[in-house]
Enzyme design. Structure first.
Site, PDB file in Angstrom:
ATOM      1  N   LYS A 217      41.623  41.666  44.998  1.00 38.03           N
ATOM      2  CA  LYS A 217      40.322  42.007  45.660  1.00 38.03           C
ATOM      3  C   LYS A 217      39.587  40.715  46.395  1.00 38.03           C
ATOM      4  O   LYS A 217      39.054  41.003  47.204  1.00 38.03           O
ATOM      5  CB  LYS A 217      39.323  42.948  44.797  1.00 38.03           C
TER       6      LYS A 217
ATOM      7  N   ARG B 294      32.786  50.405  38.938  1.00 38.34           N
ATOM      8  CA  ARG B 294      33.987  50.400  38.220  1.00 38.34           C
ATOM      9  C   ARG B 294      33.847  51.524  37.051  1.00 38.34           C
ATOM     10  O   ARG B 294      34.786  51.596  36.370  1.00 38.34           O
ATOM     11  CB  ARG B 294      33.949  48.948  37.209  1.00 38.34           C
TER      12      ARG B 294
ATOM     13  N   ARG C 216      46.520  32.513  37.610  1.00 35.53           N
ATOM     14  CA  ARG C 216      45.537  32.023  38.469  1.00 35.53           C
ATOM     15  C   ARG C 216      44.695  31.005  38.044  1.00 35.53           C
ATOM     16  O   ARG C 216      44.456  30.681  36.703  1.00 35.53           O
ATOM     17  CB  ARG C 216      44.416  33.253  38.729  1.00 35.53           C
TER      18      ARG C 216
ATOM     19  N   ARG D  80      40.103  31.244  34.127  1.00 37.42           N
ATOM     20  CA  ARG D  80      38.980  31.736  33.676  1.00 37.42           C
ATOM     21  C   ARG D  80      39.272  32.312  32.313  1.00 37.42           C
ATOM     22  O   ARG D  80      40.398  32.500  31.886  1.00 37.42           O
ATOM     23  CB  ARG D  80      38.760  33.083  34.493  1.00 37.42           C
TER      24      ARG D  80
ATOM     25  N   ARG E 213      41.788  44.035  29.618  1.00 38.08           N
ATOM     26  CA  ARG E 213      41.119  44.405  30.970  1.00 38.08           C
ATOM     27  C   ARG E 213      41.927  45.480  31.766  1.00 38.08           C
ATOM     28  O   ARG E 213      41.376  46.494  32.303  1.00 38.08           O
ATOM     29  CB  ARG E 213      41.268  43.139  31.812  1.00 38.08           C
TER      30      ARG E 213
HETATM   31  P1  ADP Z   1      38.820  41.446  38.316  1.00 36.44           P
HETATM   32  O1  ADP Z   1      38.813  42.484  39.056  1.00 36.44           O
HETATM   33  O2  ADP Z   1      39.944  40.587  38.408  1.00 36.44           O
HETATM   34  O3  ADP Z   1      38.978  41.617  36.691  1.00 36.44           O
HETATM   35  P2  ADP Z   1      36.095  40.603  38.524  1.00 36.44           P
HETATM   36  O4  ADP Z   1      35.469  39.270  38.789  1.00 36.44           O
HETATM   37  O5  ADP Z   1      35.775  41.713  39.532  1.00 36.44           O
HETATM   38  O6  ADP Z   1      37.662  40.486  38.357  1.00 36.44           O
HETATM   39  O7  ADP Z   1      35.182  41.011  37.319  1.00 36.44           O
HETATM   40  C1  ADP Z   1      35.492  40.161  35.905  1.00 36.44           C
HETATM   41  C2  ADP Z   1      34.693  40.751  34.830  1.00 36.44           C
HETATM   42  O8  ADP Z   1      33.240  40.758  35.204  1.00 36.44           O
HETATM   43  C3  ADP Z   1      35.095  42.200  34.631  1.00 36.44           C
HETATM   44  O9  ADP Z   1      36.210  42.127  33.439  1.00 36.44           O
HETATM   45  C4  ADP Z   1      33.734  42.826  33.623  1.00 36.44           C
HETATM   46  O10 ADP Z   1      33.470  42.218  32.692  1.00 36.44           O
HETATM   47  C5  ADP Z   1      32.724  42.266  34.801  1.00 36.44           C
HETATM   48  N1  ADP Z   1      32.417  43.060  35.738  1.00 36.44           N
HETATM   49  C6  ADP Z   1      32.267  42.994  37.069  1.00 36.44           C
HETATM   50  N2  ADP Z   1      31.987  43.851  37.850  1.00 36.44           N
HETATM   51  C7  ADP Z   1      31.575  45.028  36.867  1.00 36.44           C
HETATM   52  C8  ADP Z   1      31.126  46.228  37.247  1.00 36.44           C
HETATM   53  N3  ADP Z   1      30.749  46.811  38.140  1.00 36.44           N
HETATM   54  N4  ADP Z   1      30.845  46.980  35.943  1.00 36.44           N
HETATM   55  C9  ADP Z   1      31.015  46.087  34.504  1.00 36.44           C
HETATM   56  N5  ADP Z   1      31.617  45.196  34.378  1.00 36.44           N
HETATM   57  C10 ADP Z   1      31.970  44.303  35.623  1.00 36.44           C
END
Ligand code: ADP
Ligand code: ZN
Length: 213
Positions: A13, A87, A126, A159, A170
């Site tokens: 993404k 999400r 990554r 990360r 996750r």
């Molecule tokens: P990825 O899609 O690779 O998991 P992101 O950078 O989008 O990475 O998200 C990393 C973390 O940030 C998620 O695992 C969560 O803990 C938090 N997070 C991001 N966006 C949201 C959201 N919309 N709602 C709840 N938690 C979020």
């Protein structure tokens, strides 16, 4: 034009968001990036969010919805690309209300499809530049010098939530909370799915096609 980009962790993404937002000239909004920069700066939001993010759990809806509301005020009616938000179904409903409040709407929700067996390798390999945020992969996109950013010579880091122990969580959180958004957007006739395996430019071409379909 307002787009939602969603898919499992590791689907790419972030990479696609940079291309889409540039080519379509819309604002890239990543809740993950916003949360990580708050964590780095140790703001109250960052401290609270960190306990969820580092475990691979979702940050509570009220917090992320609040973040998006603030941003929407700043961005106004200019189009945006939402990366990693919504999400959960509650977040998707809040987003629709927020959009409706200024007569905007989500044009398409693009699902980036990658089979589960690819995801773990993509995530564990990554590495992210601690200075400029550029991403690399130890096998798939290695930097010229191991551990060093090609762009700015910054130090590459993993990360905390890309560690193998956290990834499993996750992926489960994704299946339970985020995968149901497919049905949510199908019901609204906004759902489009794109094969997320291939070169970034090839994937972008697929996205451009479905956005105008
Ligand atoms: P990825 O899609 O690779 O998991 P992101 O950078 O989008 O990475 O998200 C990393 C973390 O940030 C998620 O695992 C969560 O803990 C938090 N997070 C991001 N966006 C949201 C959201 N919309 N709602 C709840 N938690 C979020
Ligand atoms: Zn860098």
């Amino acid at each position: 034009m307002n787009l939602v980009l969603f898919g499992p962790p590791g689907a790419g993404k972030g990479t696609q968001s940079l291309i889409i937002s540039e080519k379509f000239d819309i604002k890239h909004v990543s809740t993950g990036d916003l949360l990580r920069s708050a964590m780095k700066a140790k703001t109250p939001l960052g401290v609270e969010a960190g306990s969820f993010v580092n475990k691979g759990a979702l940050v509570p809806d009220s917090i992320v919805i609040g973040l998006i509301k603030e941003l929407k005020v700043q961005i106004g009616k200019r189009g945006m690309l939402l990366d990693g938000f919504p999400r959960t179904t509650a977040q998707a409903q809040a987003l629709d209300e927020l959009m409706a409040s200024d007569k905007s709407q989500i044009s398409k929700a693009i699902f980036l499809e990658v089979k589960p067996e690819f995801l773990k390798d993509r995530l564990t390999g990554r590495r992210v530049c601690s200075t400029c945020g550029a991403t690399f992969h130890i096998k798939l996109k290695p930097p010229q010098i191991a551990g060093v950013c090609d762009n700015c010579q910054g130090i590459l880091e993993q990360r905390a939530d890309d560690r193998a122990e956290v990834i499993e969580n996750r992926l489960q959180v994704y299946e339970k909370n985020t995968a149901p958004l497919k049905t949510y957007y199908q019901n609204l006739k906004k759902f489009v799915s794109v094969d997320g395996v291939g070169e970034p430019e090839t994937i972008f071409k697929r996205i451009a096609q479905v956005v105008y379909s």
